[in-house]
Design an enzyme around this catalytic site. Structure first.
Site, short mmCIF file in Angstrom:
data_model
loop_
_atom_site.label_atom_id
_atom_site.label_comp_id
_atom_site.label_asym_id
_atom_site.label_seq_id
_atom_site.Cartn_x
_atom_site.Cartn_y
_atom_site.Cartn_z
N ASP A 53 0.77 -0.87 0.20
CA ASP A 53 -0.31 -0.09 0.11
C ASP A 53 1.11 1.18 0.22
O ASP A 53 1.62 1.39 1.11
CB ASP A 53 -0.66 0.31 1.45
CG ASP A 53 -1.50 -0.87 1.68
OD1 ASP A 53 -1.14 -1.96 1.12
OD2 ASP A 53 -2.84 -0.91 1.81
N HIS A 55 -1.21 4.44 -0.68
CA HIS A 55 -1.76 5.54 0.07
C HIS A 55 -1.15 6.61 -0.30
O HIS A 55 -2.37 7.56 0.68
CB HIS A 55 -2.49 5.23 1.21
CG HIS A 55 -3.06 3.46 1.48
ND1 HIS A 55 -4.38 3.73 1.01
CD2 HIS A 55 -2.96 3.04 2.08
CE1 HIS A 55 -4.72 2.60 1.45
NE2 HIS A 55 -4.23 1.58 2.34
N ASP A 86 -3.75 -0.33 -3.83
CA ASP A 86 -4.30 0.80 -2.76
C ASP A 86 -3.37 1.49 -2.73
O ASP A 86 -2.34 2.50 -2.07
CB ASP A 86 -3.95 -0.39 -1.40
CG ASP A 86 -5.55 -1.18 -0.83
OD1 ASP A 86 -5.98 -1.00 -1.86
OD2 ASP A 86 -5.37 -1.36 0.27
N ASN A 118 -8.08 -2.80 -3.53
CA ASN A 118 -9.71 -3.00 -2.85
C ASN A 118 -10.15 -1.43 -2.78
O ASN A 118 -11.85 -1.36 -2.67
CB ASN A 118 -10.00 -3.52 -1.17
CG ASN A 118 -9.67 -2.77 0.22
OD1 ASN A 118 -8.23 -2.99 0.04
ND2 ASN A 118 -9.87 -1.82 1.06
N HIS A 119 -9.35 -0.53 -2.74
CA HIS A 119 -9.32 0.98 -2.51
C HIS A 119 -9.45 1.19 -4.42
O HIS A 119 -9.73 2.31 -4.66
CB HIS A 119 -8.46 1.46 -1.50
CG HIS A 119 -8.83 1.55 -0.65
ND1 HIS A 119 -9.12 2.62 0.55
CD2 HIS A 119 -8.79 1.23 0.48
CE1 HIS A 119 -8.95 2.17 1.87
NE2 HIS A 119 -8.63 1.16 1.52
N HIS A 220 -2.62 -5.13 1.73
CA HIS A 220 -3.60 -4.49 2.32
C HIS A 220 -4.15 -4.24 3.53
O HIS A 220 -5.30 -3.67 4.60
CB HIS A 220 -4.80 -5.49 1.99
CG HIS A 220 -6.35 -5.53 2.50
ND1 HIS A 220 -7.19 -4.60 1.48
CD2 HIS A 220 -7.59 -6.65 2.62
CE1 HIS A 220 -8.34 -5.09 2.65
NE2 HIS A 220 -8.67 -5.93 2.80
#
Length: 293
Positions: A53, A55, A86, A118-119, A220
């Site tokens: 990730d 982000h 992500d 999942n984002h 994740h």
């Protein structure tokens, strides 16, 4: 490219909407050439950098992750990068990160591989910050919708020295994007996230044995030391967004570098120099943009 010297996003000139739409169209054409499950080989003298990730933490990604390309030994081959998803939400510069990664994928399709997290879908990114960020920078929800359209073309998983699979079944997609390992589950149980599953050591061991895999590498989940092993070293979690993640943690981040001889080298890092601490938008702004509708 957009200026990247300030995480606050004040008085920054961003890529205009037309160019964003063109980048999205070009990367979609590139992604359409790939399968839902990638096969990535590490040839002699090659290295694969696996990234968890990120982000929206642009400074950390450019300083610690992409810089691996320039820190390689002189005369060695270009490194390959596998991003596990992500890219957006939670951090302040998801737009810049996703556009940079899209541009790199267009220019270097055989060196840069992008998986879907999942984002990278509309129901999640409308809640956790990406919708607010895009609207704040472009004042046009069509840009956010276009990003989410591209996300649908991102591969779901990758196998090093593996076979091929192409499936779009919704249960498989949810399972790949949302599932988590658990020491409290033998095989499978419903995930408290409300989507995907919890899987135990027996499930992980069986999956690796049936598919002739050494281990499963996933992202994740935030891990305080940047990476963590579970299920007898059959499941590895890599997280690449350091310090002040979500404005509250003091975690390290990590990437994994693998060479042709299957030697694993973890590189851990903290916040990039001169990066501003992350400040999330105040709660009323999220509600005001209809994040929970």
């Amino acid at each position: 490219a957009a200026a990247v010297d300030d995480d606050t996003n004040d008085d920054v000139n961003y890529l205009d909407k037309d160019l964003v739409m063109q980048i999205c169209a070009d990367v979609t054409a590139t992604l359409k050439e790939e399968k839902s499950l990638l096969e990535i080989s590490i040839e002699q003298d090659e290295h694969l950098v696996i990234v968890g990730d990120v982000h929206g933490q642009l400074h950390d990604m450019t300083h610690h992750v992409l810089n691996q390309q320039y820190e390689k030994p002189a005369g060695s081959q270009d490194r390959k990068f596998l991003f596990l998803g992500d890219y957006v939400d939670r951090g302040p510069q998801g737009v810049e990160i996703i556009l940079l990664l899209f541009a790199l994928k267009i220019e270097y399709p055989n060196l840069v591989y992008l998986l879907r997290g999942n984002h990278e879908e509309s129901q999640t990114s409308r809640i956790y910050g990406f919708l607010f960020e895009v609207r704040n920078k472009y004042n046009d929800l069509a840009v956010w919708a276009k990003f989410n359209e591209v996300f649908c073309y991102l591969p779901l998983a990758a196998v090093v020295y593996g076979g091929m699979l192409d499936s779009t079944d919704s249960d498989i997609v949810d399972g790949l994007l949302w599932s988590d390992p658990s020491e409290n589950v033998v095989r499978f149980s419903r995930n408290e996230r409300g989507c995907g599953y919890l899987f135990g050591a027996a499930a992980a061991n069986d999956f690796c044995e049936i598919n002739n895999l050494d281990f499963i590498c996933r992202a994740h989940q935030m891990t305080m030391q940047g990476y963590s092993w579970m299920h007898g070293n059959k499941v590895l979690t890599v997280f690449s967004a350091p310090n002040n993640y979500c404005g509250v943690t003091n975690n390290l981040a990590a990437i994994l570098i693998i060479n042709h001889d299957w030697e694993l080298n973890f590189v851990r890092f903290s916040m990039a120099p001169n990066r501003h601490p992350i400040q999330l938008p105040p709660a009323p702004q999220f509600g005001g943009w209809g994040f929970f509708q």
